[in-house]
Design a protein around this motif. Structure first.
Motif, PDB file in Angstrom:
ATOM      1  N   UNK A  74      13.659   5.341   4.709  1.00  0.00           N
ATOM      2  CA  UNK A  74      12.379   4.714   4.427  1.00  0.00           C
ATOM      3  C   UNK A  74      11.767   5.508   3.283  1.00  0.00           C
ATOM      4  N   UNK A  75      11.558   4.837   2.168  1.00  0.00           N
ATOM      5  CA  UNK A  75      11.050   5.479   0.959  1.00  0.00           C
ATOM      6  C   UNK A  75       9.711   4.848   0.614  1.00  0.00           C
ATOM      7  N   UNK A  76       8.682   5.661   0.456  1.00  0.00           N
ATOM      8  CA  UNK A  76       7.372   5.097   0.219  1.00  0.00           C
ATOM      9  C   UNK A  76       6.566   5.963  -0.737  1.00  0.00           C
ATOM     10  N   UNK A 129       0.179   3.492  -2.680  1.00  0.00           N
ATOM     11  CA  UNK A 129      -0.270   2.521  -3.680  1.00  0.00           C
ATOM     12  C   UNK A 129       0.865   1.921  -4.514  1.00  0.00           C
ATOM     13  N   UNK A 130       2.135   2.202  -4.154  1.00  0.00           N
ATOM     14  CA  UNK A 130       3.258   1.657  -4.928  1.00  0.00           C
ATOM     15  C   UNK A 130       4.294   0.961  -4.066  1.00  0.00           C
ATOM     16  N   UNK A 131       4.098   0.885  -2.760  1.00  0.00           N
ATOM     17  CA  UNK A 131       5.017   0.141  -1.917  1.00  0.00           C
ATOM     18  C   UNK A 131       5.987   0.994  -1.128  1.00  0.00           C
ATOM     19  N   UNK A 132       6.794   0.287  -0.364  1.00  0.00           N
ATOM     20  CA  UNK A 132       7.750   0.924   0.544  1.00  0.00           C
ATOM     21  C   UNK A 132       9.091   0.216   0.434  1.00  0.00           C
ATOM     22  N   UNK A 133      10.162   0.989   0.598  1.00  0.00           N
ATOM     23  CA  UNK A 133      11.517   0.439   0.673  1.00  0.00           C
ATOM     24  C   UNK A 133      12.161   0.920   1.956  1.00  0.00           C
ATOM     25  N   UNK A 134      12.826   0.012   2.648  1.00  0.00           N
ATOM     26  CA  UNK A 134      13.677   0.362   3.786  1.00  0.00           C
ATOM     27  C   UNK A 134      15.093   0.083   3.314  1.00  0.00           C
ATOM     28  N   UNK A 162       0.794  -1.221   0.000  1.00  0.00           N
ATOM     29  CA  UNK A 162       0.000   0.000   0.000  1.00  0.00           C
ATOM     30  C   UNK A 162       0.827   1.272   0.000  1.00  0.00           C
ATOM     31  N   UNK A 163       2.015   1.220   0.581  1.00  0.00           N
ATOM     32  CA  UNK A 163       2.819   2.427   0.716  1.00  0.00           C
ATOM     33  C   UNK A 163       2.131   3.406   1.654  1.00  0.00           C
ATOM     34  N   UNK A 164       2.720   4.579   1.798  1.00  0.00           N
ATOM     35  CA  UNK A 164       2.126   5.601   2.659  1.00  0.00           C
ATOM     36  C   UNK A 164       2.715   6.951   2.313  1.00  0.00           C
ATOM     37  N   UNK A 165       1.986   7.980   2.695  1.00  0.00           N
ATOM     38  CA  UNK A 165       2.492   9.349   2.561  1.00  0.00           C
ATOM     39  C   UNK A 165       3.235   9.643   3.844  1.00  0.00           C
ATOM     40  N   UNK A 166       4.502   9.966   3.725  1.00  0.00           N
ATOM     41  CA  UNK A 166       5.319  10.137   4.928  1.00  0.00           C
ATOM     42  C   UNK A 166       5.104  11.503   5.547  1.00  0.00           C
ATOM     43  N   UNK A 167       5.288  11.536   6.842  1.00  0.00           N
ATOM     44  CA  UNK A 167       5.306  12.783   7.596  1.00  0.00           C
ATOM     45  C   UNK A 167       6.774  13.110   7.799  1.00  0.00           C
ATOM     46  N   UNK A 168       7.146  14.364   7.647  1.00  0.00           N
ATOM     47  CA  UNK A 168       8.537  14.733   7.888  1.00  0.00           C
ATOM     48  C   UNK A 168       8.771  14.831   9.379  1.00  0.00           C
ATOM     49  N   UNK A 169      10.010  14.579   9.781  1.00  0.00           N
ATOM     50  CA  UNK A 169      10.359  14.646  11.190  1.00  0.00           C
ATOM     51  C   UNK A 169      10.570  13.272  11.774  1.00  0.00           C
ATOM     52  N   UNK A 170      10.840  13.243  13.057  1.00  0.00           N
ATOM     53  CA  UNK A 170      11.140  11.995  13.751  1.00  0.00           C
ATOM     54  C   UNK A 170       9.876  11.167  13.939  1.00  0.00           C
ATOM     55  N   UNK A 171       9.999   9.834  13.867  1.00  0.00           N
ATOM     56  CA  UNK A 171       8.847   8.981  14.135  1.00  0.00           C
ATOM     57  C   UNK A 171       8.382   9.174  15.574  1.00  0.00           C
ATOM     58  N   UNK A 172       7.089   9.148  15.784  1.00  0.00           N
ATOM     59  CA  UNK A 172       6.572   9.298  17.141  1.00  0.00           C
ATOM     60  C   UNK A 172       6.403   7.918  17.777  1.00  0.00           C
ATOM     61  N   UNK A 173       5.723   7.884  18.918  1.00  0.00           N
ATOM     62  CA  UNK A 173       5.592   6.636  19.659  1.00  0.00           C
ATOM     63  C   UNK A 173       4.794   5.574  18.909  1.00  0.00           C
ATOM     64  N   UNK A 174       4.059   5.959  17.864  1.00  0.00           N
ATOM     65  CA  UNK A 174       3.325   4.965  17.083  1.00  0.00           C
ATOM     66  C   UNK A 174       4.218   4.278  16.053  1.00  0.00           C
ATOM     67  N   UNK A 175       5.431   4.754  15.876  1.00  0.00           N
ATOM     68  CA  UNK A 175       6.371   4.199  14.903  1.00  0.00           C
ATOM     69  C   UNK A 175       7.530   3.493  15.609  1.00  0.00           C
ATOM     70  N   UNK A 176       7.193   2.592  16.505  1.00  0.00           N
ATOM     71  CA  UNK A 176       8.205   1.919  17.319  1.00  0.00           C
ATOM     72  C   UNK A 176       9.194   1.148  16.451  1.00  0.00           C
ATOM     73  N   UNK A 177       8.709   0.427  15.454  1.00  0.00           N
ATOM     74  CA  UNK A 177       9.594  -0.361  14.598  1.00  0.00           C
ATOM     75  C   UNK A 177      10.594   0.499  13.860  1.00  0.00           C
TER      76      UNK A 177
END
Length: 188
Positions: free
Chosen positions: A121-123, A126-131, A89-104
């Motif tokens: 992390x590149x996403x 609807x086109x996927x994600x790359x770490x 599914x991919x996702x639209x990223x938020x800029x800045x540090x991951x918050x407590x919901x992004x533990x992984x």
């Protein structure tokens, strides 16, 4: 399995294969490993950290991606680069540090920081994600001038080795701050 391979100083490839086979068994998703390049095996403690980052990236695919396939692309030497990518599914990223919901993401970033590595992390929705994990250059092994690190998905732009070196240097400089544990998250 992971610990035994590292204790014997073996290459990381068998441990990555085992990790992907377990992922396939648990999820029913097809996982493909592609290794390129030659080089000395990673140090045992580095291998363990890398394997944990790969496992966490795969866990994120299992939990969130809605993917049908996963690829693990590894380039060995002069600068090791590992990319876990999916067709989810991919996702639209938020800029800045991951918050407590992004533990992984935070855990992967902390492990990368311990290695002096760059985690991206590149996403694309609807086109996927790359770490992408890029380890520091091995001392004594030169990166050819003008060499390119080319990503294998459409969400990642081509970066020259000089840019990658500058990024790694900037990231290493930033590790003294708490923001250094935050991976770069981008949407295409």
């Amino acid at each position: 399995e992971t610990r035994r391979a590292q204790d014997r100083g073996e290459d990381i490839e068998p441990a990555l294969m085992t990790t992907l086979r377990k992922f396939e068994h648990q999820t029913g998703l097809k996982a493909t490993l592609h290794m390129r390049g030659q080089g000395l095996p990673l140090a045992p403690d580095t291998q363990i950290q890398v394997l944990h980052i790969v496992q966490e990236a795969l866990s994120n695919v299992r939990k969130h991606a809605g993917a049908s396939q996963v690829w693990l692309d590894v380039v060995r030497q002069p600068r090791w680069r590992l990319e876990v990518r999916d067709d989810g599914l991919g996702f639209a990223s938020q800029h800045g540090a991951p918050d407590e919901t992004h533990v992984g993401l935070r855990i992967m970033a902390e492990r990368a920081e311990r290695l002096g590595a760059v985690l991206e992390v590149l996403s694309t929705p609807a086109r996927g994600t790359s770490v992408v994990l890029t380890l520091p250059a091995v001392p004594g092994v030169a990166t050819p001038a003008g060499a390119s690190l080319v990503a294998t998905d459409t969400a990642t732009a081509t970066a020259t080795a000089a840019t990658a070196t500058a990024t790694a240097t900037a990231t290493a400089t930033a590790t003294a701050t708490t923001a250094a544990a935050a991976p770069r998250v981008r949407s295409a």
